[in-house]
Structures are given as C-alpha cells and as structure tokens.
Design an enzyme around this catalytic site. Structure first.
Site, PDB file in Angstrom:
ATOM      1  CG  PHE A  35     -11.058  19.400  -4.640  1.00 32.87           C
ATOM      2  CD1 PHE A  35     -10.373  20.002  -6.081  1.00 32.87           C
ATOM      3  CD2 PHE A  35     -11.489  17.931  -4.751  1.00 32.87           C
ATOM      4  CE1 PHE A  35      -9.340  19.667  -6.099  1.00 32.87           C
ATOM      5  CE2 PHE A  35     -10.465  17.177  -5.949  1.00 32.87           C
ATOM      6  CZ  PHE A  35      -8.711  17.863  -6.210  1.00 32.87           C
TER       7      PHE A  35
ATOM      8  NE  ARG B 224      -9.271   8.072  -8.534  1.00 27.37           N
ATOM      9  CZ  ARG B 224      -9.493   8.731  -7.276  1.00 27.37           C
ATOM     10  NH1 ARG B 224      -9.550   8.307  -6.459  1.00 27.37           N
ATOM     11  NH2 ARG B 224      -9.325  10.466  -7.512  1.00 27.37           N
TER      12      ARG B 224
ATOM     13  N   GLY C 164      -5.006   3.482  -3.244  1.00 28.53           N
ATOM     14  CA  GLY C 164      -6.385   4.524  -3.684  1.00 28.53           C
ATOM     15  C   GLY C 164      -6.457   5.482  -4.136  1.00 28.53           C
ATOM     16  CG  ASP C 165      -3.621   8.074  -2.491  1.00 34.70           C
ATOM     17  OD1 ASP C 165      -4.431   8.067  -2.094  1.00 34.70           O
ATOM     18  OD2 ASP C 165      -2.665   8.424  -2.677  1.00 34.70           O
TER      19      ASP C 165
ATOM     20  CB  THR D 293      -1.788   7.003   2.079  1.00 32.97           C
ATOM     21  OG1 THR D 293      -2.253   7.171   0.593  1.00 32.97           O
ATOM     22  CG2 THR D 293      -2.364   7.060   3.202  1.00 32.97           C
TER      23      THR D 293
ATOM     24  CG  ASP E  68      -1.715   1.328   1.636  1.00 36.98           C
ATOM     25  OD1 ASP E  68      -2.206   1.306   0.718  1.00 36.98           O
ATOM     26  OD2 ASP E  68      -1.478   1.669   2.265  1.00 36.98           O
TER      27      ASP E  68
ATOM     28  CG  ASP F  37      -1.909   1.996   6.381  1.00 32.12           C
ATOM     29  OD1 ASP F  37      -1.663   1.848   5.500  1.00 32.12           O
ATOM     30  OD2 ASP F  37      -1.500   2.943   6.954  1.00 32.12           O
TER      31      ASP F  37
END
Length: 1023
Positions: free
Chosen positions: A480, A691, A591-592, A374, A372, A718
């Site tokens: 946003f 994503r 997932g960013d 983040t 992962d 994490d």
C-alpha cells in the site's frame, strides 16, 4: 562523581550531538583515535525534584510568591530593628505555610517518582560477557544488545539485529509512542539476521551510525542506540514548566494592590507622626524623655526606622495564610475527583487520577479543548458493518448461522480473506515448534487460538469477520502507498492458476473497493519479470515500482465494497455537544490523514452536516497559503452577509464554520501569516488539524494560549505523541487507554474515557472555581477588617505604633480563629446541584473568563472590608466614648479591653459573613462555623484568666473576663454585628428577586438546602 552530583541536582543535560557512533555490545576499537562519547542513561524522569535539590528548589519556587517573599522581608526587619510586634508573629505563620506547602508538593512528586521507578525498574534481558543476563531498564547503556520477548515494551530506542523468524522480520505496534495499534513490520539486515544465539550476538562486531510493543514474534534482539531522556518518546516531551492557574495570577495581582495599600498606610502614618510631633509637647512629653542616643540620631534613619515599624504593624493586611489554605484546599479537594463514582470505569477498573492539584480551579475556566483522535475520541477498534456484492448490500449477522456462499459472494469473500498483510499468532506455544504447518488448523480450527496483527486496522477487522479458509500460495505483495491508495496480492490457487486481488480505499470513507484479475501463464511471467526488475533496480527504484504497479493494476473486475467503522467511544458526541453549549471550542489534532479525520469528526459531532467546511490543505508556498487564507476569510464573510439577509425575513439558524488544516499548510500559515490564520480560526466553531507531528500539536496549543485574549486551554490525549501538547496546555489530561501510560504519567489529570471530561469540567471545575474564588476574596476581606482598626487606632495614640491587639491574637487570627470555616467552605460549597450543572452546560459560561475574581468583585469585597472595619472601630469607640465606666462597679476599661472588644466583634462578624455566603450546609460547616466562635471565647477565657509562668508579660490578664461581665459590652457586640451584616442580607434579597442570575434561577429549580444535602450525601459521601 561530578556528573552524578549534577544529575541529582537536575543540571546534567542529555547528549546534544546530532550524530553518534554506537559500537554494538560496546566493543570499542582498540587502535586508532577513539574519542569516548557520553550518552544519557536509560532512566525516564517525569518528577521535578530529587532528594538533594528538593529543599533549595522548593524554597526558591515558594519564595517566588509575593506573599511569602514579603513576609520573609518583614520577619528579617523584625529581627534587625525594634518593632511593635514580636518576630514570632511573622515567623511562625511563614514557617507553617512553607512547611505545609513543601509537604504537599513533596508528596505529589513522590507519586511521580513512584511511577518512574515502575518503568525504570522493569526487568530486561541484555547480552553481556557472553551470556544473557537480567537487569533493570534503567541500567541499559547505549550499545547494549537487548532481547525483547512477545508483548513486551521496548525499554529504549533499538536497531533491529535479528528475530526468531528466518527472514529477520519483526512486527511491532507503536501504541505507546503515537497511539496507533496498527502492525508495523521492520526488517533486519542480512548480515545480522542470522545472529539468533547469544554466542553469535556476543561475537558480532558492528557499528551503527546515525517505546514500542513487540507483537507476533517470540524473540526480538536489538542494539540500544538512544536511551532514557534521549529516546524518541522522551524527545516528544516538552521541558517541564511550573503551571500556574489564572486564580493564582489574580491572587498575585491582588497582593500587589494590597502591598500598595500597605505602603500607603505606612508612609501616611509616618508623615502624620512627624506632623503631630512638630509640637514640643507631643514630641517629648514629660513622661517619655528622649535618651541622648535618640536626640543625636539621624532624622533620615529615624524616619526609615519608623516607616519600617509601621510596615510591621500593618503587615497582616497581606494574608500569608491565604497560600497555605489554598494549598490545603487544592490537596484535600483533589480527592473528590478520585472518589467520584461517575468518573470510574468499571470495565477497566480505573478511576480518575489527579497528578497535580495546583490546577483544580482551572478546570472551571477552560475555553479551548485540544483533543487527539485515535484512542481518545475513538476506541481504535475497527468493526465490520456491511458490504456490497454485485450491487446487493449485506450486513453483519450475529445469529451464529453460517451462510451458504456461491458465485460472486464466494469470490468476494475469497478476495477479502486473501488480499491483506495480516499476521497470525497462535496462543498455543507448540503451534510454531518443529516447523509445524500453521494451516494444519484449516480443518475446523478455533479462532480462540488465533490472534491477528495487521498494518491496517481495517484489514484486521475484515479478516476477523471472514468465514472462509483457503490455501493459496503467495507470489507477490504490491504494498500500500498513499498515492495509489491500494494494496494488491498475486496468488497461486490450489489448481495452479494465478489470480490477482486488489483492495483500494475510497476517499473520505473507511470503505474498501475489492477487485480481481486472472492472469494467464504468459501474463504472469511478464508480471513477475517486471516486478523483479523494479525491485532490484539500483536507481529510480520507487519510480519503476510505481510503473510496474500501474501496469499490473488495470483491467480489473469489480467484486464489491466493504464498510468498516472505527468505533467511537461511548457518549463522545454528547460530550462534545455539552462542551460546545458551555462555550468551549473543541479542536481535534491528529496525525491521521485528511479523509479519515474528517469522517470521524462528522461521526462524533465535532463537525455538523450543515456546517460550512473551510479547507487549508496541501499548500506548497507562503504565497499560495496567504491566497488560500484570504479566500477562506472572504468566503466566511460572504456567507455571514447572506445569513444576515436571510435572517431578516426568516428564522434560520446562523451557519457555523469548520476549518480543516493539515500539518504542512499549518507550518506555512504560522510562519508568515499567523494573524490571518488566527482570524479564520477564531470565527470557526470547530477546527480539525490533521497530519500533525507531536511538536506541531504543542505549537498549535501555544498559538492559542499566547493569543491576545489569553484563553485557558486544555489538551487531552492517550499516547506518548500527545505528551508535548498535554504539557503545553494550561491543563493536561491523559486518557488511560490501550496506548501505554506516557500520557497519563505526564498529565495533570487522568481519566479512563473521553466522556468523563464533561463532568470533570462542568461539575468539578465549576465547584473548584467558585470555592477557591470565594476563598481568595474572603481572605482579603477579613484581613482588611483585621488591620484597618489598627490603622485607625494610630490617630488616637499619637502614632506611637501602639498595637491595638495582643500579639497572640495577631498570630492566631488567621491560623486558628478564622481559618477552618473558610477551609471547609472551600471543600464542600455547591451553588448548584451537580445534576443541574450537567443538564445545563450553559451555567459554565457564568464563571468563565475568571468572572468571580474580576476587579469589580475584588473592589466590592475590599470596600466591604473597609466599611466593616470602620463600623467595628467607631462602633466600639462610640460605645466607650467619653465614659469608659461600663462596669457596674464603676471600674474603667483600658486600651487592651477596647482592642479586645473590636477583635471580638470582628471574629464574630467575619465568621457570620461567610455563613451568609454558604449555600450548601453540612454538619462540618455547622461544626466549624459555630465551633470557631466558641473556640475563640474559650481560648480567650483561658488565656486571660490564668497567669502563665512562661510568658514574660501578660497584658491580657483578666481583660476578657472583665469585658464579658459587662452587659453594655454584650449589647455593643450584638448591635455592631447586626449593623455590619444587615445590609448584606438586604442586598442579597434585593438582587435575588429583582436581578436573579441564571445560577440563582437554577438554585430555585432544586429547592432548599435540605433536598440538596440529601442528594449530595448519596453521591459524594458514598463515593
């Protein structure tokens, strides 16, 4: 009662309906046709067993192992028919193995239960019977009204009813679910937002049809709609499956081969027995007349009976104690990970944690790491680094001085300080009491009393580093969205003017471009009207809002830009580089969004600046995806050809490829073009998937895991959104970060920081693998040495099924006489010093692909066992030969003395053979090696030197004493042992000098064993 029994046995599935009706406060309708729905309770379960199903489930799992099931059959055969050996010889070792394994697995599952109980027993407040009562988390039912206070974890999936804010909003972080610490705002419906007291909540009658952390708000009230294993967090988990290491699979393969050898020897012995007994003088000698029952018995039944008897006689070629030794080695060896001070994180006071020890050796076989981003590669903390104002660059100053701001600088900082959605929380409880004005702190407030919560970590970092305090009235927020990539605010200044500030993301970087616009009163009236009309539109609201935003966000004055850094964890780049040198491919699954993920991959060294980046993004159809994959494959081939042409005339580095793919394109690629996608991926040095949904991460891991090469995979993360891939991979590692403990609880191993992964794999993984690989090969070797003389002996006793060894020796050979040296070896052996393994990651390649358990290595150890067994038997036979009067007084040796001589030579040889394989000697190695030989002699002297009243027969009485009193026997023991081991010594010296491996070269670097011992003592024993 039936449901409770099914739950305890693990057979009660969760509610599977796609829709559900939840009655708030469990106020069910009194009239009409109401069908009660059965929902799961709120217990979180990560354990495998319960007190009721432990025995049957554990026994079922243990008897799935070939050796355990085989010995169970042998034990039953010994009970049913007359066999050469006692049932105790098979039953006792089997009982010992099953018991030790069950205790070890039960202890590990008890630790999981303990972790689950901490979560399930957490105190929560629910509204019941008109009052607020405290209960445990596991007692929450669907429909309960739950109260959550600030900084508490949501115990279930809740629908917001009300909060302590007048507008009914609450701000949460989903760190425990997806690893994101960003602030997310949720809104309650107007009808329930006024229900802030217990009495009004109790009176609420409502129906809902269809683990986070609460921050900023003091009180949150919600109704539980999904609980326990039906909650969103639990549904991200995969079904637990028993993970088995590559070593265990190799063990099962070897066991099948040895089972074939066993069957061959038993069939051959049975056939030869009947061939030998074709002559009457051997079929029924005068000293052993057949009974009437034996004469009338069926030849087929007698053949089967003899075959089973030989099967029992040779059954010890299957090493039953192998499994229990492996279990003990894994369990005891796992403590070294927790004791390693290099894996201890002092800042958080966290040490490495082992949740299952069954996969220790798998750490030395990893070929793919899926990580992962983040919270795993990054700290998930944004830090303001620099900004540009009117073309002038400014950096963060840490000298404590306060700059004098004028003109463009002041205007820029106003925009940064005001254009955001940050929420402020005050540590002082009286700050929000009595309607106090939070801006009362404006005149000289201390930031120590304020805590910021933001929907974007970039906003939080910028506001925290603002040095100005302004009082403006917020008129409108233009939220946003991913299309505009900006957010804006319309503010009223203290002087009554209207100003518009906007901040937009720059593609590919964590950079915000800041701009402003001043509205005249007439312009603002028009803007206000457009926004209100768009927000109250009943149809096409989103499109109308976009039109209004586009109308407003134009004719802007550029003020400057900010640079914010997502801080990487310490030594991430070095760790990834070490893994790459070790031959391990690293995939980042996040997932960013695409730009952020690529930026972090570049900064952490996952992608290199010189790497050719291939992109598979925003594919909308199968055909489009196939065409893009074809282009990527062709582009890679062209670059490879160009590189080869350049290499002919120069020494350039080979161009490496990296692949970026998003979740939507990945779904299309895996649907119809999996083979082509895999070809592209395998030729890429690094792959970045962005994503990604949690279950997509698991799907990617499964894709590589089940590919034809069957590589060993490792997943590390994490957050709770990483649990599915952690459970899917061969080895799952949880990071003890800020994002909850779900990943840690569901992982196989847990570490505090990503940098610890390097030592976990390159050092501990290397040690575990070489130790257990040698353990497995050695066990098969020593059991071949043990049983082959038994087989050869049948040629000299007319295949009468006479045993060569006493039954006590048969039972204790694997349990006592040869067990401790290999166990201690498997706990402490080090081919190379830990520092060398960390400094030379390439040594990890030497053991990859299960190199030490290859068929070639297995064949070498097996043939070596047969050769040594032949030397044991025929060396002793030649010594005794025709003249068995080896005693000075002319007394003759018998068959038990001959068997004891073979057994003595065997115990000494197999023990010294392990000593030759040992590179790292400790006092424990010396103690168990020489102590095992001494124990055998002492035990044999007592066993054969005393008449034991509880033994029915004592064939070994005085046999061992008589054997040791013969000088010829001592001479034979020495000669046979040297004959067996001398070729091994010559082979080792020959290969080490003429064909040394990289590992052997590294051994020379660190000198002799004494130096290594001192270094090892400092690191391991101290820790």
């Amino acid at each position: 009662m039936l449901r409770w029994i099914r739950q305890q046995l693990g057979f009660d599935p969760p509610h599977q309906s796609e829709t559900r009706t939840v009655y708030v406060a469990n106020r069910f309708p009194q009239h009409g046709h109401y069908i009660p729905q059965r929902f799961a309770d709120n217990r979180i379960i990560s354990s495998k067993y319960t007190i009721w199903n432990f025995v049957p489930k554990n026994l079922f799992e243990q008897f799935r192992r070939i050796a355990n099931f085989y010995f169970l059959i042998i034990f039953l055969v010994q009970l049913m028919i007359d066999t050469p050996t006692s049932p105790v010889t098979s039953g006792l070792p089997l009982f010992f193995v099953i018991t030790v394994t069950a205790i070890k697995q039960g202890y590990e599952d008890w630790l999981r239960h303990k972790a689950d109980n901490e979560v399930n027993g957490a105190p929560v407040f629910v509204v019941r019977s008109g009052s607020l009562v405290q209960t445990r988390s596991k007692n929450i039912r669907v429909g309960d009204i739950v109260r959550v206070a600030k900084d508490e974890t949501f115990p279930a999936d809740l629908v917001l009813l009300s909060s302590d804010r007048a507008d009914g909003t609450c701000h949460i972080t989903t760190a425990s679910l997806d690893g994101e610490t960003n602030l997310k705002t949720h809104y309650s419906v107007a009808e329930t937002s006024v229900c802030q007291s217990v009495s009004r909540l109790e009176a609420l009658q409502a129906v809902v049809e269809s683990w986070y952390n609460l921050v900023n708000n003091c009180i949150f009230t919600g109704v539980a709609v999904y609980t326990g294993m039906e909650s969103k967090m639990a549904l991200n988990y995969k079904c637990k499956s028993q993970k088995r290491s590559a070593v265990e699979k190799s063990m099962n393969t070897f066991l099948i081969i040895y089972l074939g050898i066993l069957l061959f020897e038993a069939v051959l012995s049975t056939i030869l027995k009947y061939a030998w007994q074709a002559e009457n003088k051997w079929d029924e000698p005068f000293y052993n007349q057949k009974t009437e029952q034996e004469k009338n018995s069926s030849p087929i039944l007698k053949f089967i009976s003899d075959f089973l008897a030989f099967l029992v006689l040779y059954n010890f070629i299957i090493p039953i104690s192998l499994y229990v030794t492996v279990e003990m080695q894994k369990f005891l060896g796992s403590f070294f990970i927790g004791w390693d001070l290099d894996l201890y994180h002092e800042e958080t006071d966290q040490k490495a944690q082992v949740n299952t020890s069954d996969l220790n050796e798998e750490l030395g076989q990893v070929e793919y790491v899926f990580t992962d981003k983040t919270g795993t590669l990054t700290e998930n903390e944004m830090h303001f680094r620099e900004c540009s104002i009117n073309g002038t660059k400014y950096r963060e100053a840490n000298d404590g001085s306060t700059p004098h701001l004028i003109g463009d600088e002041l205007l820029f900082l106003k925009a940064v300080s005001l254009c955001h959605t940050v929420q402020i929380s005050y540590d002082q409880p009286d700050c929000l009491v009595g309607g106090g004005d939070p801006f009362s702190h404006a005149n000289g407030f201390s930031s120590n009393y304020m805590e910021y919560y933001a929907s974007s970590p970039d906003e939080k970092a910028l506001v925290e580093h603002s040095v100005c305090c302004f009082r403006y009235k917020l008129l409108h927020v233009l939220e946003f969205d991913a299309d505009r990539r900006r957010m804006s605010v319309i503010l009223q200044t203290p002087s009554g003017n209207t100003v518009f500030y906007s901040s937009a993301f720059v593609k590919g970087l964590r950079t915000l471009v800041v701009a402003c616009r001043h509205f005249s009163p007439k312009e603002y009236i028009d803007v206000d009207r457009r926004l209100n009309m768009a927000r109250t539109a009943l149809q096409q609201r989103e499109e109308k809002l976009q039109e209004a935003f586009s109308y407003i966000e134009r004719d802007l004055q550029l003020l400057g830009a900010t640079g914010v850094e997502d801080k990487l964890q310490d030594k991430v780049q070095e760790t990834i580089e070490a893994l790459r040198l070790a031959g391990i491919k690293v995939w980042v699954l996040t997932g960013d969004k695409h730009e952020t993920a690529v930026s972090v991959s570049l900064s952490c060294g996952h992608f290199h600046r010189t790497m050719n980046i291939l992109e598979l993004l925003q594919q909308r159809s199968d055909n489009e995806c196939a065409e893009q994959l074809g282009r990527l494959q062709w582009e890679r081939v062209l670059i490879a050809l160009k590189t080869k042409m350049v290499l002919v005339s120069s020494r350039y580095h080979v161009i490496q490829h990296g692949l970026v793919v998003d979740g939507a394109s990945l779904s299309l690629a895996l649907r119809e073009h999996e083979k082509l996608f895999m070809e592209v991926c395998k030729n890429c040095s690094a792959v970045l998937c962005c994503r990604m949904a949690p279950l997509q991460k698991a799907k990617v891991v499964r894709l590589i895991k089940t590919s034809p090469e069957k590589p060993i995979t490792l997943a590390i993360g994490d957050g709770a959104n990483d649990v599915s891939m952690i459970q899917e991979a061969h080895v799952g590692i949880g990071i003890m970060g800020k994002e909850g403990r779900q990943a840690v609880r569901n992982s196989d191993y847990a570490i505090a920081r990503f940098k610890f992964l390097a030592k976990l794999l390159l050092v501990h993984g290397h040690f575990y693998y070489i130790r257990i690989a040698t353990l497995v090969q050695y066990f098969f070797y020593k059991n071949v040495c043990f049983i082959t003389p038994q087989f050869l002996y049948q040629f000299f006793c007319l295949f009468s099924q006479q045993t060569l060894y006493d039954s006590v020796y048969l039972t204790l050979y694997n349990i006592c006489f040869t067990s401790l040296p290999i166990l201690v070896y498997s706990l402490f052996e080090q081919l190379v010093h830990p520092h060398v393994l960390q400094n030379k990651p390439g040594l990890y390649r030497d053991i990859s692909r299960n190199a030490m358990l290859s068929f070639r290595t297995f064949l070498y150890w097996t043939l070596l066992g047969f050769c040594h067994a032949f030397v044991f038997f025929f060396g002793s036979y030649i010594l005794m030969g025709e003249d068995t009067t080896l005693m000075g007084n002319g007394q003759m040796f018998g068959n038990w003395t001959f068997g004891t001589l073979v057994f003595t030579v065997m115990v000494i040889t197999v023990t010294l053979k392990l000593a030759l394989e040992t590179h790292f000697w400790t006092w424990m190695n010396h103690f168990v090696t020489w102590g095992s030989i001494a124990f055998y002699f002492i035990f044999s002297l007592f066993y054969g030197g005393i008449i034991w009243p509880f033994l029915h027969t004592q064939d070994m009485y005085f046999v061992f004493v008589q054997l040791l009193s013969s000088g010829s026997a001592w001479f034979a023991i020495i000669i046979i042992v040297i004959t067996c081991l001398f070729p091994d010594v010559v082979k080792k010296v020959f290969y080490r000098h003429l064909q040394p491996t990289s590992t052997q070269k590294s051994q020379v670097t660190w000198g002799g064993g004494a130096g290594r011992k001192n270094l090892w003592s400092e690191e391991t024993l101290t820790s």
